[in-house]
Structure formats: C-alpha cells, structure tokens
Design an enzyme around this catalytic site. Structure first.
Site, mmCIF file in Angstrom:
data_model
loop_
_atom_site.group_PDB
_atom_site.id
_atom_site.type_symbol
_atom_site.label_atom_id
_atom_site.label_comp_id
_atom_site.label_asym_id
_atom_site.label_seq_id
_atom_site.Cartn_x
_atom_site.Cartn_y
_atom_site.Cartn_z
ATOM 1 N N CYS A 71 52.212 87.934 58.226
ATOM 2 C CA CYS A 71 52.203 86.746 59.083
ATOM 3 C C CYS A 71 53.645 86.331 59.363
ATOM 4 O O CYS A 71 54.568 86.835 58.736
ATOM 5 C CB CYS A 71 51.431 85.594 58.446
ATOM 6 S SG CYS A 71 50.901 84.396 59.697
ATOM 7 N N CYS A 73 54.582 82.842 59.701
ATOM 8 C CA CYS A 73 54.878 81.417 59.487
ATOM 9 C C CYS A 73 55.933 81.164 58.408
ATOM 10 O O CYS A 73 56.611 80.143 58.439
ATOM 11 C CB CYS A 73 53.610 80.641 59.198
ATOM 12 S SG CYS A 73 52.590 81.342 57.901
ATOM 13 N N CYS A 81 52.610 80.606 63.101
ATOM 14 C CA CYS A 81 52.318 82.000 62.768
ATOM 15 C C CYS A 81 52.640 82.947 63.926
ATOM 16 O O CYS A 81 52.484 84.156 63.787
ATOM 17 C CB CYS A 81 50.852 82.146 62.365
ATOM 18 S SG CYS A 81 50.388 81.062 60.995
ATOM 19 N N LYS A 146 39.372 82.971 58.985
ATOM 20 C CA LYS A 146 40.300 82.069 58.318
ATOM 21 C C LYS A 146 40.270 80.731 59.047
ATOM 22 O O LYS A 146 40.541 80.653 60.243
ATOM 23 C CB LYS A 146 41.708 82.661 58.345
ATOM 24 C CG LYS A 146 42.754 81.723 57.772
ATOM 25 C CD LYS A 146 44.091 82.415 57.652
ATOM 26 C CE LYS A 146 45.161 81.424 57.229
ATOM 27 N NZ LYS A 146 46.460 82.063 57.035
ATOM 28 N N ARG A 156 51.579 75.812 51.547
ATOM 29 C CA ARG A 156 52.615 75.591 52.574
ATOM 30 C C ARG A 156 53.826 74.911 51.971
ATOM 31 O O ARG A 156 54.956 75.188 52.378
ATOM 32 C CB ARG A 156 52.046 74.762 53.723
ATOM 33 C CG ARG A 156 51.064 75.552 54.545
ATOM 34 C CD ARG A 156 50.566 74.756 55.719
ATOM 35 N NE ARG A 156 49.442 75.437 56.342
ATOM 36 C CZ ARG A 156 48.659 74.891 57.256
ATOM 37 N NH1 ARG A 156 48.867 73.652 57.663
ATOM 38 N NH2 ARG A 156 47.665 75.578 57.768
ATOM 39 N N ARG A 168 47.643 74.369 63.296
ATOM 40 C CA ARG A 168 47.244 75.763 63.526
ATOM 41 C C ARG A 168 45.855 75.886 64.153
ATOM 42 O O ARG A 168 45.241 76.944 64.103
ATOM 43 C CB ARG A 168 47.252 76.521 62.195
ATOM 44 C CG ARG A 168 48.595 76.549 61.469
ATOM 45 C CD ARG A 168 48.720 77.803 60.627
ATOM 46 N NE ARG A 168 49.590 77.662 59.472
ATOM 47 C CZ ARG A 168 50.911 77.572 59.515
ATOM 48 N NH1 ARG A 168 51.532 77.563 60.669
ATOM 49 N NH2 ARG A 168 51.608 77.473 58.389
ATOM 50 N N GLU A 184 34.286 86.787 64.806
ATOM 51 C CA GLU A 184 35.647 87.203 64.436
ATOM 52 C C GLU A 184 35.613 88.427 63.519
ATOM 53 O O GLU A 184 36.424 89.340 63.654
ATOM 54 C CB GLU A 184 36.396 86.062 63.730
ATOM 55 C CG GLU A 184 36.763 84.898 64.632
ATOM 56 C CD GLU A 184 38.058 85.141 65.417
ATOM 57 O OE1 GLU A 184 38.649 86.231 65.275
ATOM 58 O OE2 GLU A 184 38.466 84.240 66.166
ATOM 59 N N LYS A 199 38.282 82.903 54.149
ATOM 60 C CA LYS A 199 39.281 82.014 53.563
ATOM 61 C C LYS A 199 39.202 80.633 54.190
ATOM 62 O O LYS A 199 39.173 80.556 55.415
ATOM 63 C CB LYS A 199 40.658 82.637 53.809
ATOM 64 C CG LYS A 199 41.832 81.800 53.403
ATOM 65 C CD LYS A 199 43.100 82.483 53.828
ATOM 66 C CE LYS A 199 44.273 81.612 53.440
ATOM 67 N NZ LYS A 199 45.535 82.167 53.854
ATOM 68 N N SER A 225 45.121 77.755 47.706
ATOM 69 C CA SER A 225 45.966 76.885 46.880
ATOM 70 C C SER A 225 45.354 75.517 46.593
ATOM 71 O O SER A 225 45.455 75.012 45.480
ATOM 72 C CB SER A 225 47.320 76.717 47.561
ATOM 73 O OG SER A 225 47.170 76.172 48.858
ATOM 74 N N TYR A 264 44.644 82.303 42.414
ATOM 75 C CA TYR A 264 45.794 81.948 41.581
ATOM 76 C C TYR A 264 45.385 81.835 40.115
ATOM 77 O O TYR A 264 46.232 81.635 39.253
ATOM 78 C CB TYR A 264 46.413 80.637 42.090
ATOM 79 C CG TYR A 264 46.842 80.745 43.539
ATOM 80 C CD1 TYR A 264 48.040 81.352 43.889
ATOM 81 C CD2 TYR A 264 46.008 80.290 44.565
ATOM 82 C CE1 TYR A 264 48.424 81.488 45.218
ATOM 83 C CE2 TYR A 264 46.380 80.411 45.904
ATOM 84 C CZ TYR A 264 47.582 81.019 46.223
ATOM 85 O OH TYR A 264 47.945 81.156 47.542
#
Ligand code: PBG
Ligand code: ZN
Length: 273
Positions: A71, A73, A81, A146, A156, A168, A184, A199, A225, A264
C-alpha cells in the site's frame, strides 16, 4: 497501540526469531520510510525499508514465511493509499505504484504480496507485473473486502499513516454493504488473487461466513489494531480477562470460517497454545 512498536531492521530479526521459535505461521511487514513524498517513492524503492528488511529476514531466517503489505499510505506525505489528482485519490493512476511496490518486494524475497489499498484493478496489475518479471510463483493475498473502519485508528497512529485530509471512504468499503463485499472478492479472484482476506474481523464475522460458503479459496481474517487494543485496554483496567478474551475472539473468527488469522495477539496466543 499497546505493546506494539516500530522496529529497526536488526530489532525485526530478533522479533522474527521469537516468532519462528513460537511456531507462528509467518509475519507480515509494514514499512515506515524515513521520508514521505507525494509519489510514495519509498514504497517501491529498491532500497526502501521493507525491501531492506526482507533481504535481512530472508538471510537470517530463510524458512520464515514473509508476507508484505502493499500500500502507499505509509509512504505518501498526504497519508492516502493512492495518487492524488485534482484533490482526489485517482484509482487508475495509483495502480502503477502498487505494481512497482509488489515487484520490488518479490525481488527482495517476499513469499506473498498482500495489496491492502482497495483500488480497483490492482490485483490484475500486480499479477501482470509479477508474471512479466518471472515471479509467476509468488501468490497474491488480496485484502479483498476491506471496510472503511474506525478500528484502524491505533494502527494509523503507530504507522503514522492517518490521511491528512478527507478519509478513505472513496476506496475502502461501506460497513453497511455486505453484497459489495462479495462482489469485491469475486472480482479479485477473477483478476488472479490466490487468497483473500476480510478486514476487520470481529465486526464482520457474517461476511467471513458468507465468503466461506461461496468461495473455495483460502480465506484470511485480519483482527485489526482497534479490535486488539480494545481487549488489551479493558484487560489493563481489570474489566475482562486478557487471555480468555483473546482466545474467545480468535475462536469466533475461526468458527466463522477463516482459514488463517492476522492478529497482534499471535505471540501471546502461541505461547499459551
Ligand atoms: C494500509 C493498512 C491499514 C491497515 C493495514 N494496512 C490502515 C488503513 O487502511 O487505514 C490497518 C491495520 C490495523 O488496523 O491493524 N492501507
Ligand atoms: Zn493504505
């Protein structure tokens, strides 16, 4: 973002050694360049941070699976992005950068490239440039569905990639639109995606299930996150049990039909499993 830090290349190697010793399936790399510009040039630079990191990891740990996030961004001065044309993100103009980044990752040793930008046509553009350059065997893991989610906030901040203007929503998806998610995914598979990802994960478990029923390809889910940070924050406040909440959340994603999970919590979970 609690417990997550920007790493230098040497710190990354130590981290990857730990990850491999814990039996985790692989890692995904995100890059933070020293300088950002209008044309995201560090995203596809031969000696960009991800490209250098890849070579170093592959040299020390040749058997660790390394995926790269593709990406722009983290590399654009404006934090979007894609390429800005007349004040707006231009879909088609952004494809060239994405293809160049994916190719530079493959050259540096990436095992899988994972476009996360949500521009239309990027899977086809990446597949073409990889094939044209002898990387037919590098698979594409597409972040196919996404959503324009508030749950990316801690990432971010950690990755210094908050858009400097606007948001976005012209390229990421509307959280209310389930049917578009299936379209998609179908489009990305037609363009040559080998695996797809949904996501965020927990707020979209229904779509993981829908995708599982419709598409016979490996399906990943990204526990992002914000999902992670909420659990960690509540646990730090003594409101919920960290480990049980972690496993219950991961189990729900697996139960919905994900074949693999980006999380994570990977190290925490692997230590207890
Ligand atoms: C880059 C990218 C983002 C995340 C993964 N890749 C940020 C975004 O789209 O704003 C978010 C991951 C997370 O929140 O854990 N496009
Ligand atoms: Zn991005």
């Amino acid at each position: 973002m609690p417990g997550n830090y920007q790493l230098s290349v040497d710190e990354l190697i130590t981290e990857c050694e730990e990850v491999q010793a814990l039996g985790i399936g692989g890692v995904i790399l995100f890059g933070l360049p020293e300088s950002k510009d209008e044309s995201a040039s560090e995203a596809y630079a031969e000696n960009g941070i991800v490209q250098r990191a890849l070579r170093a990891v592959k040299q020390s740990l040749p058997n660790l699976l390394v995926i790269t996030d593709v990406c722009n961004c983290e590399y654009t001065s404006h934090g979007h992005c894609g390429k800005i044309v007349d004040g707006d993100v231009d879909n088609d103009a952004s494809l060239e950068w994405l293809a160049a980044a994916a190719l530079s990752h493959a050259r540096a040793g990436a095992d899988i490239v994972a476009p996360s930008d949500m521009m239309d046509g990027r899977v086809a553009a990446i597949r073409k440039v990889l094939d044209d350059n002898g990387y037919q065997r590098i698979p594409i893991l597409s972040y196919a569905a996404k959503f324009a989610s508030v749950f990316y906030g801690p990432f971010r901040e950690a990755a210094e990639s908050t858009p400097q203007f606007g948001d976005r929503r012209s390229y990421q998806m509307d959280p209310a639109n389930a049917r578009e998610a299936m379209r998609e995914i179908a489009l990305d598979l037609e363009e040559g995606a080998d695996m797809i990802m949904i996501k965020p994960a927990m707020p979209y478990l229904d779509l993981i299930r829908d995708a599982r029923e419709r598409f016979d390809v490996p399906i990943g889910a990204y526990q992002v996150s914000g999902e992670f940070s909420m659990i960690v924050a509540a646990a730090r406040n003594g409101w919920i049990d960290h480990d049980r909440a972690m496993f219950e959340s991961l189990t729900s994603i697996r139960r919905a039909g994900a074949d693999f999970i980006l999380t994570y919590f990977a190290k925490d979970a692997a230590k207890l499993l």
